[in-house]
Motif scaffolding. Structure first.
Motif, PDB file in Angstrom:
ATOM      1  N   GLN A  45      66.344  86.909  22.753  1.00  0.00           N
ATOM      2  CA  GLN A  45      66.236  86.983  24.206  1.00  0.00           C
ATOM      3  C   GLN A  45      67.143  88.037  24.837  1.00  0.00           C
ATOM      4  O   GLN A  45      66.816  88.598  25.873  1.00  0.00           O
ATOM      5  CB  GLN A  45      66.560  85.601  24.785  1.00  0.00           C
ATOM      6  CG  GLN A  45      66.508  85.522  26.285  1.00  0.00           C
ATOM      7  CD  GLN A  45      66.842  84.129  26.794  1.00  0.00           C
ATOM      8  OE1 GLN A  45      67.020  83.199  26.024  1.00  0.00           O
ATOM      9  NE2 GLN A  45      66.924  83.998  28.097  1.00  0.00           N
ATOM     10  N   SER A  49      65.407  95.367  23.288  1.00  0.00           N
ATOM     11  CA  SER A  49      63.936  95.418  23.313  1.00  0.00           C
ATOM     12  C   SER A  49      63.343  94.367  24.244  1.00  0.00           C
ATOM     13  O   SER A  49      62.186  94.497  24.663  1.00  0.00           O
ATOM     14  CB  SER A  49      63.364  95.274  21.906  1.00  0.00           C
ATOM     15  OG  SER A  49      63.703  94.020  21.369  1.00  0.00           O
ATOM     16  N   GLY A  50      64.098  93.337  24.583  1.00  0.00           N
ATOM     17  CA  GLY A  50      63.625  92.299  25.489  1.00  0.00           C
ATOM     18  C   GLY A  50      63.838  92.615  26.957  1.00  0.00           C
ATOM     19  O   GLY A  50      63.430  91.842  27.823  1.00  0.00           O
ATOM     20  N   LEU A  51      64.471  93.732  27.252  1.00  0.00           N
ATOM     21  CA  LEU A  51      64.734  94.108  28.641  1.00  0.00           C
ATOM     22  C   LEU A  51      63.490  94.707  29.281  1.00  0.00           C
ATOM     23  O   LEU A  51      62.711  95.399  28.616  1.00  0.00           O
ATOM     24  CB  LEU A  51      65.866  95.138  28.715  1.00  0.00           C
ATOM     25  CG  LEU A  51      67.232  94.721  28.186  1.00  0.00           C
ATOM     26  CD1 LEU A  51      68.214  95.883  28.295  1.00  0.00           C
ATOM     27  CD2 LEU A  51      67.759  93.504  28.918  1.00  0.00           C
ATOM     28  N   ASP A  52      63.318  94.482  30.577  1.00  0.00           N
ATOM     29  CA  ASP A  52      62.247  95.180  31.290  1.00  0.00           C
ATOM     30  C   ASP A  52      62.692  96.630  31.513  1.00  0.00           C
ATOM     31  O   ASP A  52      63.835  96.998  31.237  1.00  0.00           O
ATOM     32  CB  ASP A  52      61.882  94.464  32.595  1.00  0.00           C
ATOM     33  CG  ASP A  52      63.016  94.415  33.617  1.00  0.00           C
ATOM     34  OD1 ASP A  52      63.932  95.279  33.589  1.00  0.00           O
ATOM     35  OD2 ASP A  52      63.007  93.496  34.460  1.00  0.00           O
ATOM     36  N   ASP A  53      61.777  97.440  32.005  1.00  0.00           N
ATOM     37  CA  ASP A  53      62.070  98.871  32.144  1.00  0.00           C
ATOM     38  C   ASP A  53      63.260  99.142  33.070  1.00  0.00           C
ATOM     39  O   ASP A  53      64.068 100.035  32.805  1.00  0.00           O
ATOM     40  CB  ASP A  53      60.838  99.633  32.642  1.00  0.00           C
ATOM     41  CG  ASP A  53      59.760  99.747  31.566  1.00  0.00           C
ATOM     42  OD1 ASP A  53      60.062  99.485  30.384  1.00  0.00           O
ATOM     43  OD2 ASP A  53      58.613 100.090  31.920  1.00  0.00           O
ATOM     44  N   ASP A  54      63.381  98.377  34.164  1.00  0.00           N
ATOM     45  CA  ASP A  54      64.507  98.576  35.086  1.00  0.00           C
ATOM     46  C   ASP A  54      65.847  98.326  34.393  1.00  0.00           C
ATOM     47  O   ASP A  54      66.801  99.073  34.594  1.00  0.00           O
ATOM     48  CB  ASP A  54      64.389  97.651  36.304  1.00  0.00           C
ATOM     49  CG  ASP A  54      63.300  98.087  37.273  1.00  0.00           C
ATOM     50  OD1 ASP A  54      62.857  99.251  37.198  1.00  0.00           O
ATOM     51  OD2 ASP A  54      62.894  97.252  38.106  1.00  0.00           O
ATOM     52  N   HIS A  55      65.904  97.294  33.590  1.00  0.00           N
ATOM     53  CA  HIS A  55      67.141  96.976  32.884  1.00  0.00           C
ATOM     54  C   HIS A  55      67.431  97.999  31.781  1.00  0.00           C
ATOM     55  O   HIS A  55      68.586  98.333  31.540  1.00  0.00           O
ATOM     56  CB  HIS A  55      67.085  95.554  32.310  1.00  0.00           C
ATOM     57  CG  HIS A  55      67.366  94.505  33.339  1.00  0.00           C
ATOM     58  ND1 HIS A  55      68.598  93.934  33.491  1.00  0.00           N
ATOM     59  CD2 HIS A  55      66.573  93.943  34.277  1.00  0.00           C
ATOM     60  CE1 HIS A  55      68.569  93.052  34.479  1.00  0.00           C
ATOM     61  NE2 HIS A  55      67.340  93.043  34.969  1.00  0.00           N
ATOM     62  N   LYS A  56      66.401  98.481  31.112  1.00  0.00           N
ATOM     63  CA  LYS A  56      66.607  99.517  30.091  1.00  0.00           C
ATOM     64  C   LYS A  56      67.169 100.792  30.709  1.00  0.00           C
ATOM     65  O   LYS A  56      68.098 101.393  30.176  1.00  0.00           O
ATOM     66  CB  LYS A  56      65.302  99.813  29.341  1.00  0.00           C
ATOM     67  CG  LYS A  56      64.923  98.739  28.356  1.00  0.00           C
ATOM     68  CD  LYS A  56      63.633  99.088  27.634  1.00  0.00           C
ATOM     69  CE  LYS A  56      63.273  97.991  26.648  1.00  0.00           C
ATOM     70  NZ  LYS A  56      61.993  98.253  25.978  1.00  0.00           N
ATOM     71  N   LYS A 114      73.906  96.481  35.110  1.00  0.00           N
ATOM     72  CA  LYS A 114      72.972  96.461  36.256  1.00  0.00           C
ATOM     73  C   LYS A 114      73.467  95.407  37.223  1.00  0.00           C
ATOM     74  O   LYS A 114      73.325  94.213  36.957  1.00  0.00           O
ATOM     75  CB  LYS A 114      71.547  96.147  35.799  1.00  0.00           C
ATOM     76  CG  LYS A 114      70.536  96.142  36.945  1.00  0.00           C
ATOM     77  CD  LYS A 114      69.130  95.954  36.410  1.00  0.00           C
ATOM     78  CE  LYS A 114      68.084  95.731  37.445  1.00  0.00           C
ATOM     79  NZ  LYS A 114      67.858  96.588  38.490  1.00  0.00           N
ATOM     80  N   HIS A 135      70.662  90.028  30.688  1.00  0.00           N
ATOM     81  CA  HIS A 135      69.857  90.373  31.855  1.00  0.00           C
ATOM     82  C   HIS A 135      69.532  89.166  32.728  1.00  0.00           C
ATOM     83  O   HIS A 135      69.365  89.293  33.935  1.00  0.00           O
ATOM     84  CB  HIS A 135      68.559  91.051  31.409  1.00  0.00           C
ATOM     85  CG  HIS A 135      67.747  90.220  30.475  1.00  0.00           C
ATOM     86  ND1 HIS A 135      66.782  89.363  30.920  1.00  0.00           N
ATOM     87  CD2 HIS A 135      67.784  90.100  29.132  1.00  0.00           C
ATOM     88  CE1 HIS A 135      66.237  88.757  29.887  1.00  0.00           C
ATOM     89  NE2 HIS A 135      66.840  89.193  28.770  1.00  0.00           N
ATOM     90  N   SER A 136      69.467  87.976  32.138  1.00  0.00           N
ATOM     91  CA  SER A 136      69.139  86.778  32.909  1.00  0.00           C
ATOM     92  C   SER A 136      70.388  86.035  33.401  1.00  0.00           C
ATOM     93  O   SER A 136      70.268  85.010  34.053  1.00  0.00           O
ATOM     94  CB  SER A 136      68.281  85.836  32.068  1.00  0.00           C
ATOM     95  OG  SER A 136      68.946  85.523  30.850  1.00  0.00           O
TER      96      SER A 136
END
Length: 143
Positions: A45, A49-56, A114, A135-136
């Motif tokens: 999690q 690779s589990g990050l959305d594009d904004d987080h990447k 972020k 990220h969460s």
């Protein structure tokens, strides 16, 4: 630069030395620039690779902003800015702690990438090994 032979600015290690490093080559201080490694990122999690594009994009930008800073500068920066804070391994609640995190590495470092979303890892000499991207905001209890 070692006793190996040179090939177009690349030093080829001398096979007779057995892969040992000179202490001067591996010694590091807080005056060294920070280097980031994705080598130890944990699957699951909290993996990159589990990050959305904004987080990447934010993660790449956070690393880019820190690329020329020295560890001493990171220590002086605010923990919610470019700096970091220390956190005991025992605070990780929602991911298995890798077995290579031994008793001598019981303190992790947390850098924001972020907003307040942290990337969590540990330091060896000048390298920051990233383990997780939270990220969460639920990998550990945020205070």
């Amino acid at each position: 630069m070692g006793s190996g032979r040179k090939r177009k600015n690349i030093v080829v290690p001398d096979k007779k030395k057995g892969g040992r490093f000179d202490a001067k080559e591996t010694a590091s201080t807080d005056d060294d620039p920070i280097l980031f490694s994705f080598e130890r990122i944990q699957s699951g999690q909290y993996c990159f690779s589990g990050l959305d594009d904004d987080h990447k994009v934010a993660a790449a930008d956070a690393i880019f902003k820190r690329r020329q800073l020295r560890w001493s500068e990171l220590k002086q920066a605010g923990r919610h800015a470019l700096g970091f804070e220390k956190m005991p391994v025992s605070q990780i609640k929602r991911a298995p702690v890798p077995k290579f995190i031994t008793e001598d590495k019981q303190t992790l470092l947390v850098c924001r990438y972020k907003g307040l979303a942290p990337m969590v890892g540990y330091r060896v000499r000048q390298i920051f090994y990233i383990l997780w991207f939270d990220h969460s905001m639920n990998l550990y209890d945020h205070e």
